[in-house]
Design a protein around this motif. Structure first.
Motif, PDB file in Angstrom:
ATOM      1  N   VAL A   1       0.806  -1.146  -0.104  1.00  0.00           N
ATOM      2  CA  VAL A   1       0.059  -0.026   0.097  1.00  0.00           C
ATOM      3  C   VAL A   1       0.875   1.289  -0.118  1.00  0.00           C
ATOM      4  O   VAL A   1       0.504   2.116  -0.806  1.00  0.00           O
ATOM      5  N   SER A   2       1.863   1.151   0.687  1.00  0.00           N
ATOM      6  CA  SER A   2       2.887   2.430   0.962  1.00  0.00           C
ATOM      7  C   SER A   2       3.388   2.862  -0.439  1.00  0.00           C
ATOM      8  O   SER A   2       3.406   3.920  -0.805  1.00  0.00           O
ATOM      9  N   LEU A   3       4.046   1.650  -1.200  1.00  0.00           N
ATOM     10  CA  LEU A   3       4.678   1.919  -2.351  1.00  0.00           C
ATOM     11  C   LEU A   3       3.759   2.247  -3.365  1.00  0.00           C
ATOM     12  O   LEU A   3       4.094   3.076  -4.004  1.00  0.00           O
TER      13      LEU A   3
ATOM     14  N   LYS B   1      11.496  -3.983 -18.155  1.00  0.00           N
ATOM     15  CA  LYS B   1      12.071  -3.369 -16.952  1.00  0.00           C
ATOM     16  C   LYS B   1      12.287  -1.946 -16.815  1.00  0.00           C
ATOM     17  O   LYS B   1      13.443  -1.469 -16.734  1.00  0.00           O
ATOM     18  N   MET B   2      11.357  -1.273 -17.163  1.00  0.00           N
ATOM     19  CA  MET B   2      11.488   0.046 -17.296  1.00  0.00           C
ATOM     20  C   MET B   2      10.989   1.094 -16.066  1.00  0.00           C
ATOM     21  O   MET B   2      11.034   1.924 -16.129  1.00  0.00           O
ATOM     22  N   GLY B   3      10.787   0.210 -15.142  1.00  0.00           N
ATOM     23  CA  GLY B   3       9.987   0.705 -13.985  1.00  0.00           C
ATOM     24  C   GLY B   3      11.109   0.636 -12.594  1.00  0.00           C
ATOM     25  O   GLY B   3      12.108   0.917 -12.983  1.00  0.00           O
ATOM     26  N   MET B   4      10.502   0.295 -11.549  1.00  0.00           N
ATOM     27  CA  MET B   4      11.429   0.284 -10.190  1.00  0.00           C
ATOM     28  C   MET B   4      11.360  -0.968  -9.627  1.00  0.00           C
ATOM     29  O   MET B   4      10.518  -1.687  -9.583  1.00  0.00           O
ATOM     30  N   GLY B   5      12.724  -1.279  -9.271  1.00  0.00           N
ATOM     31  CA  GLY B   5      12.866  -2.678  -8.751  1.00  0.00           C
ATOM     32  C   GLY B   5      11.992  -2.903  -7.425  1.00  0.00           C
ATOM     33  O   GLY B   5      11.651  -4.027  -7.186  1.00  0.00           O
ATOM     34  N   PRO B   6      12.233  -1.969  -6.264  1.00  0.00           N
ATOM     35  CA  PRO B   6      11.641  -2.279  -5.204  1.00  0.00           C
ATOM     36  C   PRO B   6      10.194  -2.552  -5.178  1.00  0.00           C
ATOM     37  O   PRO B   6       9.664  -3.482  -4.596  1.00  0.00           O
ATOM     38  N   ILE B   7       9.452  -1.816  -5.991  1.00  0.00           N
ATOM     39  CA  ILE B   7       7.913  -2.103  -6.076  1.00  0.00           C
ATOM     40  C   ILE B   7       7.572  -3.406  -6.400  1.00  0.00           C
ATOM     41  O   ILE B   7       6.678  -4.043  -6.256  1.00  0.00           O
ATOM     42  N   ARG B   8       8.380  -3.793  -7.586  1.00  0.00           N
ATOM     43  CA  ARG B   8       8.224  -5.212  -8.190  1.00  0.00           C
ATOM     44  C   ARG B   8       8.565  -6.011  -7.328  1.00  0.00           C
ATOM     45  O   ARG B   8       7.592  -7.211  -7.207  1.00  0.00           O
TER      46      ARG B   8
END
Length: 315
Positions: free
Chosen positions: A203-205, A247-254
């Motif tokens: 939820v936070s991310l 993978k053009m987004g962010m690693g942590p949220i994935r």
């Protein structure tokens, strides 16, 4: 008139086009004096820059606050545009020109700075990631000392105390984030928590990376932003490869959403049905899991836009 800006740490290059012709090019200091010097050359222009780490943000906010039309785009989108234009030259000056051409042809969405609350939460998140990284390095060092049996009891206790300090600081910052989210996005947070499989970290991310989902008009754009859009390598009938995610987004949220989907395929009816159907067709576990992740994003987007809680529905 359109303007492309290529930002780096100390300076930025600009290229201004009018009727597809270059009318101004220049380089400015990436600071307030450079921002003010730039302004006279771009008044009334549609200005676009790439989201290059932290280097673009102050300039984008300065232009926005001075009433200019600003867009901030994913660097990979511009890279693909450049490849389509068969451009092989890579310089800051040429990059600015390519961004200007991209603006003229695509008219990207206007940008607005995130709220102060979101910026505060993002800073806390970044700080937490740094704490976790340093804690991990220290833990690995402790493990190496123990494996070699060369560690004195005194040093071992000191390292364990430092590890404990990291844990307390991480927990403290996570509580600060939770308090900020509850204060600013309390109802949205509770609604998202109603989705089976979605936990506090997810939820936070989801909230801070989408500014409460206000940054996007469709769930598909959220999926692309997080780097979870399927990408298929195929050309006619002669070239065919495995499906990949872009993978053009962010690693942590994935990573967090993979964990959420692992829970969702057990407790979330729609995710469980989708995962089981894909596995039944012979799809690999990871492909089916990513589909479940995207289903979660679709559910979260719908809940954020409608202001409702999760409704059980198999689809």
């Amino acid at each position: 008139m359109v303007t492309g800006i290529d930002c780096s740490k100390d300076y930025f290059d600009i290229s201004v086009l009018k009727n597809h012709k270059v009318v101004f090019e220049g380089r400015f200091n990436n600071g307030l004096t450079g921002f003010k010097a730039l302004l006279v050359h771009v008044l009334g222009s549609h200005i676009t820059m790439e989201a290059t780490g932290p280097y673009y943000f102050q300039l984008a906010r300065f232009l926005y606050e001075n009433g200019q039309k600003v867009s901030v785009v994913n660097p990979l989108v511009v890279k693909r545009f450049s490849q389509m234009q068969l451009s092989r030259t890579k310089t800051d000056k040429k990059d600015a020109l390519m961004i200007a051409r991209f603006t003229a042809m695509t008219n990207p969405k206007e940008w607005a700075p995130p709220s102060e609350e979101i910026l505060s939460i993002r800073n806390l998140e970044t700080y937490i990631e740094g704490l976790k990284h340093r804690k991990g390095m220290l833990y690995n060092q402790l493990h190496a000392f123990q494996a070699a049996a060369t560690l004195s009891e005194e040093l071992q206790e000191e390292i364990k105390m430092e590890l404990g300090s990291y844990e307390r600081r991480i927990l403290d910052k996570e509580k600060q984030i939770e308090a900020l989210i509850n204060k600013t996005y309390g109802e949205l947070s509770q609604n998202l928590r109603s989705i089976p499989g979605i936990g506090p970290r997810s939820v936070s991310l989801l909230i801070i990376l989408t500014d409460g989902f206000k940054m996007f008009e469709s769930y598909k754009k959220v999926i692309s932003y997080f780097g979870l859009a399927p990408r298929i390598y195929q050309s006619g009938t002669s070239v065919s490869g495995k499906n990949h995610i872009c993978k053009m987004g962010m690693g942590p949220i994935r990573k967090v959403l993979y964990m959420a989907a692992t829970s969702a395929i057990r407790y979330n009816d729609a995710c469980r049905e989708l995962y089981g159907r894909l596995r039944g067709k012979g799809k690999p576990h990871k492909v089916a899991l990513i589909a479940a992740v995207n289903k979660l994003i679709k559910q979260a987007f719908a809940i954020a836009k409608t202001g409702t809680v999760y409704q059980v529905q198999i689809s």
